[in-house]
Design an enzyme around this catalytic site. Structure first.
Site, PDB file in Angstrom:
ATOM      1  N   ARG A  15       0.824  -1.200   0.000  1.00 31.05           N
ATOM      2  CA  ARG A  15       0.000   0.000   0.000  1.00 31.05           C
ATOM      3  C   ARG A  15       0.864   1.259   0.000  1.00 31.05           C
ATOM      4  O   ARG A  15       2.059   1.213   0.242  1.00 31.05           O
ATOM      5  CB  ARG A  15      -0.918   0.000   1.237  1.00 31.05           C
ATOM      6  CG  ARG A  15      -2.011  -1.041   1.202  1.00 31.05           C
ATOM      7  CD  ARG A  15      -2.781  -1.109   2.520  1.00 31.05           C
ATOM      8  NE  ARG A  15      -1.972  -1.674   3.590  1.00 31.05           N
ATOM      9  CZ  ARG A  15      -2.393  -1.837   4.850  1.00 31.05           C
ATOM     10  NH1 ARG A  15      -3.629  -1.457   5.170  1.00 31.05           N
ATOM     11  NH2 ARG A  15      -1.604  -2.376   5.758  1.00 31.05           N
ATOM     12  N   LYS A  75       1.660   2.127   7.405  1.00 28.97           N
ATOM     13  CA  LYS A  75       2.041   1.377   8.597  1.00 28.97           C
ATOM     14  C   LYS A  75       3.016   2.164   9.459  1.00 28.97           C
ATOM     15  O   LYS A  75       3.625   3.142   9.029  1.00 28.97           O
ATOM     16  CB  LYS A  75       2.662   0.033   8.207  1.00 28.97           C
ATOM     17  CG  LYS A  75       1.683  -0.926   7.556  1.00 28.97           C
ATOM     18  CD  LYS A  75       0.479  -1.236   8.448  1.00 28.97           C
ATOM     19  CE  LYS A  75       0.854  -2.046   9.672  1.00 28.97           C
ATOM     20  NZ  LYS A  75      -0.326  -2.322  10.549  1.00 28.97           N
ATOM     21  N   TYR A  94      -1.036   4.657  10.661  1.00 24.31           N
ATOM     22  CA  TYR A  94      -1.382   3.703  11.709  1.00 24.31           C
ATOM     23  C   TYR A  94      -0.148   3.534  12.588  1.00 24.31           C
ATOM     24  O   TYR A  94       0.928   3.197  12.091  1.00 24.31           O
ATOM     25  CB  TYR A  94      -1.758   2.342  11.111  1.00 24.31           C
ATOM     26  CG  TYR A  94      -3.110   2.296  10.451  1.00 24.31           C
ATOM     27  CD1 TYR A  94      -4.274   2.544  11.175  1.00 24.31           C
ATOM     28  CD2 TYR A  94      -3.235   1.988   9.101  1.00 24.31           C
ATOM     29  CE1 TYR A  94      -5.525   2.496  10.573  1.00 24.31           C
ATOM     30  CE2 TYR A  94      -4.482   1.934   8.480  1.00 24.31           C
ATOM     31  CZ  TYR A  94      -5.624   2.190   9.225  1.00 24.31           C
ATOM     32  OH  TYR A  94      -6.848   2.137   8.632  1.00 24.31           O
ATOM     33  N   HIS A  96      -0.400   2.107  16.226  1.00 21.28           N
ATOM     34  CA  HIS A  96      -0.583   0.938  17.101  1.00 21.28           C
ATOM     35  C   HIS A  96       0.504   0.883  18.168  1.00 21.28           C
ATOM     36  O   HIS A  96       1.170  -0.137  18.361  1.00 21.28           O
ATOM     37  CB  HIS A  96      -0.580  -0.355  16.278  1.00 21.28           C
ATOM     38  CG  HIS A  96      -1.719  -0.452  15.298  1.00 21.28           C
ATOM     39  ND1 HIS A  96      -3.035  -0.549  15.700  1.00 21.28           N
ATOM     40  CD2 HIS A  96      -1.736  -0.467  13.938  1.00 21.28           C
ATOM     41  CE1 HIS A  96      -3.817  -0.617  14.638  1.00 21.28           C
ATOM     42  NE2 HIS A  96      -3.065  -0.557  13.552  1.00 21.28           N
ATOM     43  N   GLU A 118      -5.745   4.999  13.880  1.00 22.15           N
ATOM     44  CA  GLU A 118      -6.630   4.089  14.619  1.00 22.15           C
ATOM     45  C   GLU A 118      -7.257   4.705  15.856  1.00 22.15           C
ATOM     46  O   GLU A 118      -8.174   4.111  16.450  1.00 22.15           O
ATOM     47  CB  GLU A 118      -5.891   2.803  15.003  1.00 22.15           C
ATOM     48  CG  GLU A 118      -4.861   2.941  16.106  1.00 22.15           C
ATOM     49  CD  GLU A 118      -3.490   3.388  15.621  1.00 22.15           C
ATOM     50  OE1 GLU A 118      -2.550   3.381  16.438  1.00 22.15           O
ATOM     51  OE2 GLU A 118      -3.350   3.739  14.428  1.00 22.15           O
ATOM     52  N   ASP A 270      -2.417  -6.691  15.472  1.00 25.08           N
ATOM     53  CA  ASP A 270      -1.684  -5.424  15.376  1.00 25.08           C
ATOM     54  C   ASP A 270      -1.859  -4.566  16.628  1.00 25.08           C
ATOM     55  O   ASP A 270      -1.153  -3.574  16.809  1.00 25.08           O
ATOM     56  CB  ASP A 270      -2.062  -4.638  14.109  1.00 25.08           C
ATOM     57  CG  ASP A 270      -3.541  -4.384  13.974  1.00 25.08           C
ATOM     58  OD1 ASP A 270      -4.289  -4.674  14.935  1.00 25.08           O
ATOM     59  OD2 ASP A 270      -3.970  -3.903  12.911  1.00 25.08           O
TER      60      ASP A 270
END
Length: 370
Positions: A15, A75, A94, A96, A118, A270
């Site tokens: 991506r 990511k 993201y 996490h 998120e 994740d």
């Protein structure tokens, strides 16, 4: 503002953080977008597509990070990217952090402004930037789980939909949110025997009403989970607590009661995973065995369907990217509560309470930091 879009470095992460339509929106508002050469290839987007939208193509990843005031990714930054992050730079992706304490420490030490997709949360509790990837992951969970159930892949050799005269595969989904609902949709479509567990009675009532008896709903508690896990051919973990580590709802002892060749797909991995025996895997080595049970725990599942995922993600993220570029972090966060909830790190502090708790650092309110 100068916005940088580097190539993702996570294993088989195809991506990209922005599509040409997003570039055009930002450029039309006077911003400069720098895209690393070849960053969009994995999603079927050429450098020429970005150039036509108004982006500048930069050959070096180092140069993208060096020049950009805001980095837009998919990511979380990996160790090889840590040295590029600098004080005051916005990293919009993201993150996490509850499952990545090392990254959290680096971002705090370097005083990087981390805005996490998120944890951007609207007043009604929805997570608009997590929703599209949760939908993709939920649908993929059944798809990959069905493959793992094949004998050649270590499974027990069960076809989810069965055939006349033979029982259907039993799918248990723990969590009835976006991931769970999308997993249920595909599992029911496969013809499986589906059970969804959740603590929210409204969610269970909604699913019961929508599927009209084509799936079973159960209140989630340790006893019910224990029984459901034991009887599952395919178990899907779909639990989320925004910003915090996923609760461990399935113990190793429960996993040990499953029939050999059963499959677990933990979409919550994740955020640390909701199954005790799960650890993050990659698309190169997606599965491993514990107690004879196949575990699939790829932390970037949607990366495998990169074109669908990239466009779905960018449709959701571009609005907040535009807000950050137009107004800067301080004004944007003060004017939009949802965006403010997305700020995980700023000026060496953690303003998101759940993230701070997961990292074991002091929580400071965002207003006091701004």
């Amino acid at each position: 503002m100068i916005i940088g879009v580097p190539t993702e470095v996570k294993v088989r992460e195809y991506r990209i953080g922005m599509v040409p339509a997003g570039v055009r929106i930002l450029v039309s508002r006077g911003h400069n977008v720098l895209v690393q050469q070849g960053a969009g290839i994995g999603s079927g987007i050429s450098d020429d597509d970005f150039v036509k939208a108004g982006a500048s193509i930069i050959t070096s990843r180092d140069e993208v990070w060096k020049r950009a005031e805001m980095i837009v990714k998919v990511k979380e930054p990996l160790p090889e990217e840590y040295p590029h992050m600098r004080e005051g730079q916005i990293v919009y992706t993201y993150l996490h952090l509850a499952a990545a304490p090392e990254l959290g420490k680096v971002m705090l030490d370097r005083k990087v402004t981390g805005v996490a997709y998120e944890t951007i949360e609207t007043v009604d509790g929805k997570l608009p930037l997590l929703t599209p990837m949760s939908a993709v992951a939920g649908r993929m969970a059944v798809q990959v789980g069905a493959g793992c159930l094949e004998k050649a892949h270590g499974g027990k050799g069960v076809l989810l939909g069965g055939v006349p005269g033979v029982r259907r595969g039993r799918v248990t989904i723990i969590g009835g949110g976006v991931v769970g609902q999308n997993a249920a949709r595909i599992a029911v479509g496969f013809g499986a025997q589906v059970t969804v567990l959740d603590v929210n009675r409204d969610v269970l009532a909604y699913l019961d009403d929508i599927y009209q008896g084509r799936l079973a709903t159960l209140h989630s508690d340790p006893h019910t989970i224990d029984e459901a896990v034991r009887n599952s051919d395919l178990l899907i973990g779909a639990v989320l607590v925004a910003g915090a580590r996923a609760p461990r709802l399935v113990s190793e002892a429960m996993v040990a009661t499953m029939e050999p060749g059963s499959v677990i797909v933990d979409v919550a991995v994740d955020q640390g995973g909701c199954v005790e025996t799960c650890r993050p895997t990659t698309h190169d080595n997606p599965t491993y065995m514990v107690h004879g049970v196949v575990h699939y725990a790829v932390a970037n599942m949607p990366g495998a369907v990169s074109r669908t995922s990239t466009f779905a993600l960018c449709n959701a993220t571009i609005g907040y990217a535009r807000m950050l570029a137009d107004h800067g972090l301080v004004k944007a966060a003060r004017s939009d509560r949802a965006l403010a909830r997305g700020v995980n790190t700023i000026a060496g502090h953690c303003p998101h309470e759940a993230v701070a708790g997961a990292l074991g650092v002091e929580h400071r309110t965002l207003e006091s930091l701004l």
